[in-house]
Every structure is written in structure tokens, then in C-alpha cells.
Design an enzyme around this catalytic site. Structure first.
Site, PDB file in Angstrom:
ATOM      1  CB  SER A 128      -2.642 -50.870  93.453  1.00  0.00           C
ATOM      2  OG  SER A 128      -2.995 -51.552  94.638  1.00  0.00           O
TER       3      SER A 128
ATOM      4  CD  GLU B 288      54.862 -35.282  58.800  1.00  0.00           C
ATOM      5  OE1 GLU B 288      55.025 -36.322  58.128  1.00  0.00           O
ATOM      6  OE2 GLU B 288      55.331 -35.126  59.942  1.00  0.00           O
TER       7      GLU B 288
END
Length: 792
Positions: free
Chosen positions: A465, A87
Site C-alpha cells: 500500500s 637514528e
């Protein structure tokens, strides 16, 4: 000749001067629009939101961009060399723009007519990536040049390079080299090979068409360019170059490295962060630390899934997923593999195809694992499913179960595989620290991918219950003790308005006459619960439920309250039971312990609070009675089991209490229980509320350890709870319940509840203990105040 040379030099000078003047004028015109590059010193890279367990296991990650910022000094030098060689080889030499590179690129373009080399430096790319658009205009390019020059004055070369390598898009939503290493190779940067570094360094030019997942051939060619540049610039040797060039392209997509499965909880934490930070939560790099512990969460996952699969196995085999071929038209191995590659997997179930069926076994092809055998032990369970309460006869041959060409599910056993199937049933499990309300484990269903509905906090189901401890808690504050006698006899209540009788029944439909309150709760006697509600007052019971955090606006104020007709989520139920475990305080469940930003700054810290809702003595007594639901007890020399006896057998400790819950027609099965360190609720049911859990017949192929008959809380939900608690409670030694200062103990006659010289020890709030001794033929008056009983 000399005159012409003077003229050419003068012209060049004038042109150069004119260019400088033009650049100066242009700079004056655009300078006001140039951003302040000093902001790069405090730049905040967009990083995803990550969600962790208490022990730093990654649960989930949210955000469009994958980014893992890495400091420049932690990046491998070869990776840096690969990027610079490709680059910007003169990065450490130029001032932000590279005149040499510009001239070189211009000469190539002038001589060939092709744009083979770019002239942008890494600094210019930083300027473009952070401040500018990607539009190709002269003004944008000039801005880029000036910004690059400014950046070089504000930042060091290493700082610029670090920003660049952490910012650049590198394909498949990865931004920066740290994320790219994870996405393509599932590695941290130091683990990358030279070939892999070169592959990543080749991506900035065109990440969408040069990445090794989507375009491996192009990516390999680009890697060769990078390696060639590294060789030219002397960053690698010929031997390194040859080895890297010969390396195969092995990249594949790696998602976020989830190390702990808790997707239902992760979504709750995700929504919490969104409510607090809005859409910025996705880009601020938030680290969200939940309250769950990895081993407990894993135990919860396995407990729920195994419990649901066990239910499904009891109720029979519903057949193959699909029939791929019949008769002689068998698929080839390549076609089978391709088909299985497209099929999902839902742990622990794996997709497979039946290749051959023998007398007592079958050969199958399992996704990603190849051919294997299903032995008879893995098949013999699969009697046909007919209905939820009816199964076919036990199979005797494999051909009664499978046929070649069928696509099926299989699941692993210790050293083999067995036939499986996706369950229709579903469920939830949630556990809390009772002192704080911190969620220690949470799973809201069989599989989050299949169904994202979180039954822990979204499924409101009838309590059954499981409601009874709250009714009994009310009764204790209205004059009852655990030694009070209540008549366990059938109720027949005529309702003149409806012109019909209400005849609630015990389950099983057995009645024992006068029994103590402790036994009534431990054995879950329905009619005892109704009588306690009547004498305590429905209004008082409704207030008690409200105090425990239940929405009483949605609860009908009727006697059916005592049998669990109201609805609640498993999370609400666990929070309610936490008050019995922690000494009477209401806690608010929470899943997020703290939130930190990307720099470790704490942005949120949970601050759990307690609110006293019942006395410490009341909580102790209910906790003690729920202990009897696990351990059982004795009345007049007769030994009885509580409804949660399986938990005591499985866990082998006496510091636990809990309550089963089963609704009408067994549409919901519950178990909620606790010790001082953990409280948990397990629920099982169909998402279709109208579908009962059904029952199963004895299966002659499975031996004596099987569970047959009806599905109910103690059989269907309790094993899930105990499997989780085996792991959760392993961290804590068994401990005795601390008796509050306001309590006294007395020896009572278990038949009458009166004082006795020999009998069982019972606890009482000071001043409520019996004053009389039991004598032959004596009895205690029912209730704590006055209870009228129908004796028919």
C-alpha cells in the site's frame, strides 16, 4: 723514517685522489638516472581515504596504509630527540652523509667483525624511502649518497626530518609517527608518554619484529636502547630514564577511530569516490563529507535494531548459540574467558555463557564483563519459537529457557541484562532532506559485519500500500477531488482468459460503501484504490510512477498495480514521497556532499537539482490526505483512525503525513512518511522473499502494552520510523502546511462531499470545488468522471 712517512702520505693522497676521481666518474655515469629531488618540496604523502558525517564524525577509513601527517612544529620535542638519538645523533651537523658515523661504523666492523652500527643518515633514509629500492648494492648506495647531498641543498633540516617522520613504516600498516601513535596507543602525539615515544622511536630498525603488539619483549628491549641513547646524549634525566624504563608495555592495536557507525552509507560513499578517482582514491588523502547528521544516524541505527529485536522477541526464543558442556563437565573460568574472547559481538548483543540456572534467574558470564545475573524480567519473554506464526507457551521457570553450559546472547537494559538472540528478520531505514535529496540517515540492515547487503538501495521489494499515494495523485489529475465519493464495496472481476475471478479484498475485510477519496487513502482501502486506477487509466498511472522515478519497464500494467505489486527499493520509495513533502518536485538522493583533498581543496561539490513532476496543488492535497492517515478524521459524526495513527500518538505533532504498506501474506512491511523537513522510509522483511512475517499470540508474561496478532506496516515498520523521527524532527518546530495560491477551501458534508453550512473543511484546486449544497437524502455521483461499480 721520514722518507717512509712521505711515501705513506703520498700514497694516501693518491688513493684519496683516485677515490675522488672514481666517485666523479661514477657520478657522471649515474647522474642522468638520479631523480629530481626538488620534487620533495611538493611531495604528496600517501594517506588513506576518510569518510565523515556533516558534523565531522569519522564514519570509515579506507586504504592499505595508515598515515596521519603531522607538521614538525606539532611533534613533541622528546619524540624528535628519541629518533635523533637512535637514528642520527649528528643530523643537524652533517651535510647529508656523516663521515664520522661512517668511520665509527667501519671501526666497529673492523675490530669486532660485526655490523653493530649503521652508517646511513636520516637524509639518506629519506632518499631511499622516496626514490630508491631497498636492494643492497654498491650502485644503490652511491645513488643514495648523492641524493642525500642533493636533498640537503634543496630542503632545510626540519623539512627533511618532517618527511622522514611522516614517511617511515612503523609496523601494523602504520606509516609515520602520527599513525603509529594511533595504531599502538590510540593517542595523538602530544598525549604520548616518554616510554611510548621511545617505543615508537625504536621501530624503524625492524618494525615487524620489534613492535610492542606482536613482540612485546623484544620491543621492551629496543625501548631500553632508545632510552639509553637519550640518556647518553643528555636529552632526558636519570629520573625520567628510570620512570620510562619501569613503565609497562601497554600497546594494543587500535583501528581507525570510528566515532559514528554508518557502515552501509560509508560503503556507498566509498564506491562513489572509486568511480570518480579510481584506485588513486586510496592514496590521495581524500576527505569525503557525507550528507548524514550524527545524531540522526545514531537514531536510525538504534531505531532499526530495536525494531528488529522487538519483532524477534515477539516471535519467540530459538535456543542457544551452542552447548559447551552438559552435566558435571563444567568449564573453568579461564576456558570460558578464552572461548568468549574468540566470539564476535554485534551491538547491542554480547556473547555470554550460562553458569547456573535457578528458579527465576540465571548466572551468566559475559565477554569482557564477567559474571552477572539475568533476572526473571530479562528472561520471561523467551517462550519457544515454533514457527513464524506460532509460539510455545509462556515460561514459568528459568529452567524452561536455559541450561548451564549454553552459549547465548545477552543485551543490556537500563540497569540489568536480558536474554537476546540474533534476529532472522532484517530491514532498512533511510531518510532524506525532501528539498534536496540529501540523505540524512541510512542503515541497510541489522549488522554490516554479519551481512553487507545494503537493503536501502539493493533490496527491491513489493511496495504494498505504499504505492497508493501515487495512484491517488494520478486520480486527482484525472478529475477526482479529496471530496469525491468512491464505492468501498467488494470487487468480483471475471477474467475470461484465465477462467477465474479476481476478488481483491480490503484489509481488514470490511466495507463502508461510498466514502471520500481522502478517507480511502487515509484508511488504505484496497478496492477504492483499484476503482481509482480503473477510472484514471492504467497508462496514466504508469506514467505517474515513471515520473516519480520508478522503473516502469519492470512493472506489469495490470490492476494489481493499485495494491502494490510492483517492487522498489526503500531509497526509491523515500525519494518518491519527497515530492509530496517538497511541493511536487522530483529529487535525486545523494550521500556525498563534498570531497576534499589532503590540503582542503574541494575536488567535488554536490549540486542537487529539482524537477517538477506534479503540481504544487496535487502535492499539497496528497500531503493533506496522508496527514489524515496519521491524525484520522470524521465522517457523518463517526470518528475513524488512519492506518498510521501510531505515528501521531508517538510524535504528538500535526505536521506529518505518511502511509503504511503491507504486501500479500505480510512478506513486506513498510512505512513512508514526512514533514516539510524530513522524509523517511522504513522497511522490514526476511531476505528470503517467500517467508512471511507471520503473527504472534498474546504473551501472558508481558502485560497489556505488547503487540500481538499479524505483522503489518503500521505495527512492524512504523515504530522504527517514529523512533527515528523523534530525533530528526526535534530540530524543527511544528509548522503548518503552506496552502498553494491555486487552492480554495470549502466546508463540506463528510457523507456526501457536497457543500454544507456545517461539516469539515476540505481543500480543492480552484474550479474543482463542489457547486451544490448537501440536503437530506442528497448524494454526490461517484468519482470525478464516471466510475462503474460492482455492488456484489
Amino acid at each position: 723514517m721520514f722518507k717512509w712517512l712521505i711515501r705513506l702520505l703520498s700514497l694516501a693522497f693518491l688513493l684519496g685522489l683516485s677515490g675522488m676521481v672514481a666517485l666523479f666518474v661514477l657520478y657522471q655515469q649515474i647522474s642522468a638516472d638520479l631523480p629530481d629531488v626538488s620534487a620533495l618540496k611538493e611531495v604528496r604523502l600517501e594517506t588513506p581515504m576518510r569518510i565523515y558525517s556533516q558534523d565531522n564524525e569519522l564514519i570509515s577509513q579506507y586504504g592499505e596504509q595508515r598515515r596521519t601527517p603531522v607538521a614538525i612544529h606539532n611533534m613533541p620535542q622528546q619524540l624528535i630527540d628519541a629518533f635523533l638519538a637512535t637514528e642520527d645523533a649528528r643530523f643537524y651537523e652533517h651535510p647529508g652523509i656523516d663521515p664520522v658515523g661512517i668511520v665509527r661504523a667501519a671501526m666497529v666492523w673492523f675490530t669486532t667483525g660485526e655490523k653493530r652500527q649503521g652508517a646511513s643518515t636520516i637524509t639518506q633514509q629519506v632518499a631511499r624511502n622516496f626514490f630508491l629500492s631497498r636492494e643492497k648494492t654498491i650502485v644503490r648506495k652511491v645513488k643514495e649518497i648523492f641524493l642525500a647531498l642533493h636533498i640537503e641543498k634543496q630542503l632545510s633540516k626540519d623539512e627533511i626530518l618532517e618527511l622522514y617522520l611522516n614517511k617511515i613504516p612503523l609496523g601494523h600498516r602504520s606509516h609515520g609517527v602520527g599513525a603509529a601513535a594511533q595504531v599502538y596507543y590510540g593517542k595523538d602525539l602530544p598525549e604520548l608518554t616518554l616510554a611510548e615515544m621511545a617505543m615508537i622511536a625504536g621501530l624503524p630498525k625492524a618494525p615487524s619484529i620489534l613492535n610492542p603488539i606482536s613482540h612485546p619483549r623484544r620491543a621492551e628491549e629496543r625501548r631500553a636502547v632508545v632510552l639509553g641513547r637519550m640518556l647518553e646524549t643528555g636529552k632526558i634525566t636519570r629520573a625520567q630514564y628510570d620512570d620510562a624504563m619501569a613503565a609497562p608495555v601497554k600497546a594494543r592495536y587500535h583501528g581507525a577511530e570510528i566515532t559514528l557507525s554508518a557502515p552501509y552509507l560509508a560503503e556507498m560513499a566509498h564506491q562513489f569516490a572509486l568511480n570518480m578517482f579510481g584506485e588513486e582514491a586510496y592514496i590521495r588523502g581524500l576527505n569525503i563529507y557525507t550528507t548524514v547528521h550524527a545524531d540522526e544516524q545514531q537514531a536510525a541505527n538504534e531505531a532499526l535494531i530495536n525494531g528488529l529485536l522487538s519483532y524477534d522477541l515477539r516471535h519467540g526464543y530459538r535456543g542457544p548459540v551452542a552447548t559447551l558442556w552438559q552435566g558435571e563437565n563444567a568449564w573453568g573460568s579461564e576456558q570460558i574467558e578464552q572461548h568468549l574472547d574468540e566470539q564476535p559481538r554485534y551491538w547491542p548483543l554480547e556473547p555470554a555463557v550460562v553458569l547456573k540456572v535457578n528458579e527465576r534467574n540465571a548466572t551468566v558470564f559475559i565477554k569482557d564483563k564477567g559474571e552477572t545475573e539475568l533476572s526473571w524480567d530479562g528472561l520471561k519473554w523467551a517462550r519457544a519459537y515454533i514457527a513464524d506464526n506460532r509460539q510455545g507457551r509462556a515460561p514459568k521457570r528459568a529452567s524452561e529457557i536455559l541450561n548451564a553450559g549454553e552459549q547465548i546472547w545477552v543485551r543490556p537494559q537500563e540497569d540489568s541484562w536480558m536474554l537476546g538472540q540474533l534476529p532472522d528478520i532484517n530491514g532498512a531505514l533511510v531518510a532524506l532532506e525532501p528539498q534536496t535529496g540529501a540523505v540524512t540517515a541510512l542503515t541497510g540492515g541489522f549488522n554490516f559485519t554479519l551481512n553487507k547487503f545494503n537493503r536501502v538501495d539493493q533490496a527491491e521489494r513489493q511496495m504494498g500500500s505504499n504505492i497508493k499515494p501515487f495512484i491517488y495523485s494520478t486520480a486527482l489529475d484525472q478529475g477526482f477531488t479529496l471530496a469525491s465519493l468512491v464505492n468501498d464495496a467488494p470487487i468480483n472481476h471475471w477474467d475470461a482468459g484465465s477462467g477465474s475471478s479476481w476478488k481483491p479484498r480490503n484489509s481488514p475485510n470490511v466495507y463502508d460503501g461510498p466514502i471520500r477519496v481522502r478517507e480511502g487513502l487515509a484508511r488504505s482501502k484496497n478496492v477504492v484504490s483499484i476503482r481509482l486506477l480503473r477510472d484514471s487509466g492504467i497508462a496514466n498511472a504508469m506514467q505517474r510512477l515513471n515520473d516519480f522515478g520508478f522503473d516502469t519497464d519492470q512493472i506489469p500494467a495490470t490492476e494489481s498495480l493499485a495494491l502494490g505489486s510492483p517492487s522498489a527499493t526503500p531509497l526509491q520509495m523515500a525519494a518518491g514521497y519527497a515530492a509530496f513533502a517538497n511541493g511536487g518536485n522530483r529529487v535525486s538522493p545523494f550521500v556525498v556532499e563534498r570531497i576534499e583533498d589532503a590540503n582542503g581543496l574541494v575536488l567535488y561539490q554536490a549540486a542537487p537539482e529539482q524537477q517538477r513532476i506534479i503540481s504544487e496543488e496535487n502535492a499539497f492535497l496528497i500531503s493533506s490526505a496522508l496527514g489524515s492517515a496519521i491524525q484520522g478524521g470524521t465522517t457523518a459524526g463517526r470518528r475513524w483512525n488512519g492506518t498510521g495513527w501510531r505515528a501521531g500518538r508517538a510524535l504528538g505533532r500535526r505536521d506529518i503525513g505518511g502511509k503504511t504498506g503491507t504486501t500479500n501474506d505480510s512478506r513486506d512491511a513498510w512505512f513512508s512518511g514526512f514533514n516539510p523537513n524530513r522524509v523517511a522510509t522504513a522497511w522490514v522483511g526476511f531476505d528470503d522473499f517467500g517467508r512471511p512475517l507471520g503473527r504472534t499470540a498474546y504473551h501472558p508474561n508481558l502485560g497489556r502494552d505488547q503487540m500481538a496478532g499479524g505483522e503489518f506496516g503500521g505495527k512492524t515498520a512504523l515504530p522504527i520510523w517514529t523512533d527515528y523521527m523523534k530525533v530528526a524532527l526535534s530540530h524543527f518546530p511544528e509548522q503548518k502546511r503552506t496552502v498553494p495560491a491555486g487552492m480554495v477551501s470549502a466546508t463540506i458534508d463528510t457523507s456526501t462531499g457536497l457543500l454544507s453550512n456545517k461539516g469539515s473543511t476540505e481543500y480543492f484546486v480552484k474550479g474543482t470545488e463542489p457547486q451544490r449544497y448537501s440536503r437530506p437524502g442528497s448524494h454526490q455521483q461517484f468519482g470525478g468522471t464516471s466510475v462503474t461499480d460492482e455492488l456484489f
